[in-house]
Design an enzyme around this catalytic site. Structure first.
Site, PDB file in Angstrom:
ATOM      1  CB  CYS A   1      -0.913   0.000   1.222  1.00  0.00           C
ATOM      2  SG  CYS A   1      -2.069   1.408   1.219  1.00  0.00           S
TER       3      CYS A   1
ATOM      4  CG  ASP B   1      -0.753   3.935   5.350  1.00  0.00           C
ATOM      5  OD1 ASP B   1       0.161   4.368   6.087  1.00  0.00           O
ATOM      6  OD2 ASP B   1      -1.954   3.980   5.653  1.00  0.00           O
TER       7      ASP B   1
ATOM      8  NE  ARG C   1      -0.832   4.544   8.806  1.00  0.00           N
ATOM      9  CZ  ARG C   1      -2.103   4.316   9.097  1.00  0.00           C
ATOM     10  NH1 ARG C   1      -2.535   4.445  10.344  1.00  0.00           N
ATOM     11  NH2 ARG C   1      -2.951   3.948   8.154  1.00  0.00           N
TER      12      ARG C   1
ATOM     13  CG  HIS D   1      -1.679  -1.069   5.883  1.00  0.00           C
ATOM     14  ND1 HIS D   1      -2.213  -0.038   6.625  1.00  0.00           N
ATOM     15  CD2 HIS D   1      -1.815  -0.710   4.592  1.00  0.00           C
ATOM     16  CE1 HIS D   1      -2.635   0.908   5.801  1.00  0.00           C
ATOM     17  NE2 HIS D   1      -2.402   0.540   4.559  1.00  0.00           N
TER      18      HIS D   1
ATOM     19  CB  CYS E   1      -5.795  -0.379   4.561  1.00  0.00           C
ATOM     20  SG  CYS E   1      -5.401   0.120   2.869  1.00  0.00           S
TER      21      CYS E   1
HETATM   22 CO    CO Z   1      -3.450   1.221   2.954  1.00  0.00          CO
END
Ligand code: CO
Length: 204
Positions: free
Chosen positions: A46, A48, A50, A102, A105
């Site tokens: 992803c 993302d 993090r 994750h 998400c």
């Molecule tokens: Co995500």
């Protein structure tokens, strides 16, 4: 200077420090990387912030070929993903393809609502399909957080199945045992990875 400018400038400073540290540890670090790459792993993760691929698995530059998009999707018309996959599998010969989702998400959570978010809705529709395929199981989980976590897991598993269906993987599997396909989920709340599925080529 405001905080954003300070942060931005710090990034370039960090880079200089990182280079100095790497050369201090190994004077040949960059000259060796400059000769080429032979990563054993393709990571589909992803976007993302993090979930930084290399960092969470302790991998070095040169070890992981990375493709990231919203909600770690394997969409058969996505030329970006297909190009990365083809290059990684057919040219670089990666041994493992890992789809890593994750918990928490944003893309997956958005697919659980009817809210409109703009352009990204077109992308999120693919995640909504995964909900529809698993509607009975997911609707049966009354706790919304638990349902979202399971949806994240089922989405990863579906993307691994979609990988298995690609012409790239089918072609690779005609001649060789590899790559192995793996589905992982990363917990942003504790940093730990859980293995969800591994699909091996059983024809060779
Ligand atoms: Co995500």
């Amino acid at each position: 200077m405001n905080d954003m400018q300070t942060f931005y400038n710090q990034l370039l400073e960090n880079n200089k420090k990182w280079v100095a540290k790497k050369i201090d540890e190994n004077p040949d670090f960059f000259s060796k990387l400059a000769t080429g790459q032979k990563p054993p792993v393709l990571w589909i993760g992803c976007a993302d912030s993090r979930v930084p691929a290399n960092e969470i698995i302790g991998a070095m530059p040169g070890e992981v070929f990375v493709h990231r998009n919203v909600a770690n999707m394997v969409i058969h018309t996505d030329m970006n993903m297909l190009s990365c996959l083809d290059y990684a599998v057919s040219i670089l010969g990666v041994q493992h393809v890992i789809v890593c989702g994750h918990y928490n998400c944003g893309g997956v959570m958005a697919a659980m609502t009817d809210k409109q978010f703009g352009l990204v809705d077109n992308w999120i529709d693919h995640i909504k399909d995964v909900y529809r395929f698993n509607k009975i199981e997911l609707d049966g989980i009354s706790d919304l957080e638990a349902r979202a976590r399971r949806f994240v897991e089922l989405n990863v598993i579906e993307q691994v199945r979609d990988l298995q269906k690609t012409a790239v993987v089918k072609a690779a599997w005609r001649n060789a045992k590899t790559p192995s396909l793996h589905g992982w989920v990363y917990d942003v709340a504790n940093g730990l990875i859980k293995e969800l599925i591994t699909v091996e080529n059983t024809n060779v």
